[in-house]
Scaffold this motif. Structure first.
Motif, PDB file in Angstrom:
ATOM      1  N   LYS A 113       0.830  -1.212   0.000  1.00 22.86           N
ATOM      2  CA  LYS A 113       0.000   0.000   0.000  1.00 22.86           C
ATOM      3  C   LYS A 113       0.866   1.265   0.000  1.00 22.86           C
ATOM      4  CE  LYS A 113      -3.708  -2.496   2.269  1.00 22.86           C
ATOM      5  NZ  LYS A 113      -4.358  -2.797   3.543  1.00 22.86           N
ATOM      6  N   ALA A 114       1.920   1.268   0.792  1.00 25.81           N
ATOM      7  CA  ALA A 114       2.806   2.440   0.847  1.00 25.81           C
ATOM      8  C   ALA A 114       3.513   2.646  -0.492  1.00 25.81           C
ATOM      9  CB  ALA A 114       3.824   2.284   1.973  1.00 25.81           C
ATOM     10  N   LEU A 115       3.933   1.563  -1.120  1.00 24.89           N
ATOM     11  CA  LEU A 115       4.577   1.664  -2.435  1.00 24.89           C
ATOM     12  C   LEU A 115       3.618   2.223  -3.480  1.00 24.89           C
ATOM     13  CD1 LEU A 115       6.605  -1.655  -2.427  1.00 24.89           C
ATOM     14  CD2 LEU A 115       7.599   0.629  -2.716  1.00 24.89           C
ATOM     15  N   ALA A 116       2.350   1.815  -3.419  1.00 25.73           N
ATOM     16  CA  ALA A 116       1.348   2.319  -4.369  1.00 25.73           C
ATOM     17  C   ALA A 116       1.144   3.820  -4.184  1.00 25.73           C
ATOM     18  CB  ALA A 116       0.030   1.571  -4.194  1.00 25.73           C
ATOM     19  N   VAL A 117       1.053   4.274  -2.936  1.00 22.89           N
ATOM     20  CA  VAL A 117       0.895   5.701  -2.664  1.00 22.89           C
ATOM     21  C   VAL A 117       2.142   6.455  -3.130  1.00 22.89           C
ATOM     22  CG1 VAL A 117       0.750   7.426  -0.811  1.00 22.89           C
ATOM     23  CG2 VAL A 117      -0.749   5.418  -0.775  1.00 22.89           C
ATOM     24  N   TYR A 118       3.297   5.903  -2.846  1.00 23.98           N
ATOM     25  CA  TYR A 118       4.545   6.543  -3.258  1.00 23.98           C
ATOM     26  C   TYR A 118       4.611   6.670  -4.782  1.00 23.98           C
ATOM     27  CZ  TYR A 118       9.501   7.340  -4.079  1.00 23.98           C
ATOM     28  OH  TYR A 118      10.701   7.848  -4.512  1.00 23.98           O
ATOM     29  N   ALA A 119       4.218   5.622  -5.484  1.00 21.49           N
ATOM     30  CA  ALA A 119       4.232   5.649  -6.947  1.00 21.49           C
ATOM     31  C   ALA A 119       3.307   6.738  -7.494  1.00 21.49           C
ATOM     32  CB  ALA A 119       3.837   4.288  -7.503  1.00 21.49           C
ATOM     33  N   GLU A 120       2.164   6.920  -6.860  1.00 17.91           N
ATOM     34  CA  GLU A 120       1.215   7.961  -7.277  1.00 17.91           C
ATOM     35  C   GLU A 120       1.773   9.365  -7.077  1.00 17.91           C
ATOM     36  OE1 GLU A 120      -2.643   7.709  -5.429  1.00 17.91           O
ATOM     37  OE2 GLU A 120      -2.713   5.529  -5.723  1.00 17.91           O
ATOM     38  N   HIS A 121       2.631   9.526  -6.082  1.00 11.94           N
ATOM     39  CA  HIS A 121       3.138  10.846  -5.717  1.00 11.94           C
ATOM     40  C   HIS A 121       4.650  10.977  -5.929  1.00 11.94           C
ATOM     41  CE1 HIS A 121      -0.623  10.399  -3.457  1.00 11.94           C
ATOM     42  NE2 HIS A 121      -0.741  11.709  -3.607  1.00 11.94           N
ATOM     43  N   ALA A 122       5.220  10.119  -6.748  1.00  7.15           N
ATOM     44  CA  ALA A 122       6.674  10.086  -6.911  1.00  7.15           C
ATOM     45  C   ALA A 122       7.263  11.419  -7.357  1.00  7.15           C
ATOM     46  CB  ALA A 122       7.062   8.979  -7.884  1.00  7.15           C
ATOM     47  N   GLU A 123       6.535  12.167  -8.126  1.00  6.12           N
ATOM     48  CA  GLU A 123       7.027  13.461  -8.618  1.00  6.12           C
ATOM     49  C   GLU A 123       6.872  14.584  -7.602  1.00  6.12           C
ATOM     50  OE1 GLU A 123       8.658  13.532 -11.543  1.00  6.12           O
ATOM     51  OE2 GLU A 123       8.261  11.380 -11.594  1.00  6.12           O
ATOM     52  N   GLN A 124       6.106  14.330  -6.570  1.00 11.84           N
ATOM     53  CA  GLN A 124       5.840  15.339  -5.540  1.00 11.84           C
ATOM     54  C   GLN A 124       7.078  15.580  -4.687  1.00 11.84           C
ATOM     55  OE1 GLN A 124       2.316  14.576  -3.161  1.00 11.84           O
ATOM     56  NE2 GLN A 124       3.288  15.459  -1.349  1.00 11.84           N
ATOM     57  N   GLU A 125       7.345  16.829  -4.420  1.00 10.23           N
ATOM     58  CA  GLU A 125       8.439  17.165  -3.510  1.00 10.23           C
ATOM     59  C   GLU A 125       7.872  17.316  -2.106  1.00 10.23           C
ATOM     60  OE1 GLU A 125      11.108  20.264  -4.626  1.00 10.23           O
ATOM     61  OE2 GLU A 125      11.006  19.693  -6.738  1.00 10.23           O
ATOM     62  N   GLU A 130      -0.267  11.174   2.667  1.00 13.29           N
ATOM     63  CA  GLU A 130      -1.010   9.916   2.588  1.00 13.29           C
ATOM     64  C   GLU A 130      -0.222   8.728   3.152  1.00 13.29           C
ATOM     65  OE1 GLU A 130      -0.699  12.172   0.221  1.00 13.29           O
ATOM     66  OE2 GLU A 130      -2.602  12.473  -0.796  1.00 13.29           O
ATOM     67  N   LEU A 131       1.092   8.873   3.270  1.00 13.04           N
ATOM     68  CA  LEU A 131       1.914   7.792   3.826  1.00 13.04           C
ATOM     69  C   LEU A 131       1.789   7.682   5.343  1.00 13.04           C
ATOM     70  CD1 LEU A 131       5.170   8.106   1.690  1.00 13.04           C
ATOM     71  CD2 LEU A 131       3.484   6.250   1.620  1.00 13.04           C
ATOM     72  N   ASN A 132       1.289   8.723   5.990  1.00 18.20           N
ATOM     73  CA  ASN A 132       1.199   8.721   7.453  1.00 18.20           C
ATOM     74  C   ASN A 132       0.398   7.546   7.996  1.00 18.20           C
ATOM     75  OD1 ASN A 132       2.770  11.011   7.573  1.00 18.20           O
ATOM     76  ND2 ASN A 132       1.036  12.407   7.829  1.00 18.20           N
TER      77      ASN A 132
END
Length: 161
Positions: A113-125, A130-132
């Motif tokens: 689940k964390a990897l999926a959220v990270y992938a969605e926001h990978a470009e975000q600085e 959502e990872l909290n």
């Protein structure tokens, strides 16, 4: 017995004892408690892989151990944000399979689940809010990563020697 002979005899015994202790300490690492074994292997793999920055220097079993050890270290220190920031994705592709390999099934699901959220926001600085929720789930997990890593290493000794 002459004093010189006694001193030589005692010196020989001391040398034998010291050599025996050195040999025993190397052999007994597998007999240490799980936390001591985990810390010992983690330190050795840190040295071997330049603190995780060069995973190519590790064999597959060591990569499993290292990915889980770094996950525990980074998430416990600053959450999944810190994990993704500090490791730059070096272990992302094996994160879930590594958790499954050590039988940390709850952690495997959290990582998916964390990897999926990270992938969605990978470009975000910056922080990915959502990872909290996955940080919290990780902290509450019943999977004892250090102990499971130690058990995994014991089951795969030949790959860690």
């Amino acid at each position: 017995m002459e004093k010189v002979t006694i001193v030589k005899y005692i010196a020989a015994i001391i040398i034998l004892v010291l050599c025996s202790c050195s040999v025993l300490s190397k052999k007994s690492i597998w007999e240490k408690d799980d936390l001591a074994l985990f810390e010992y292997i983690f330190e050795k793999l840190n040295e071997k892989s330049d603190y995780g920055s060069d995973p190519s220097s590790l064999n597959d079993k060591e990569k499993v151990f290292m990915s889980m050890a770094l996950l525990a270290q980074e998430v416990n220190n600053g959450g999944f944000d810190q994990y993704f920031l500090n490791l730059g994705g070096k272990f992302n592709d094996i994160l879930v399979s590594s958790a499954e390999a050590i039988k940390a099934y709850d952690i495997a699901e959290i990582c998916k689940k964390a990897l999926a959220v990270y992938a969605e926001h990978a470009e975000q600085e910056g922080i990915i809010e959502e990872l909290n929720e996955y940080d919290k789930a990780f902290y509450e997990s019943k999977d004892p990563i250090c102990e499971l890593c130690a058990k995994y290493a014991k089951e795969n000794k030949k790959y860690f020697e």
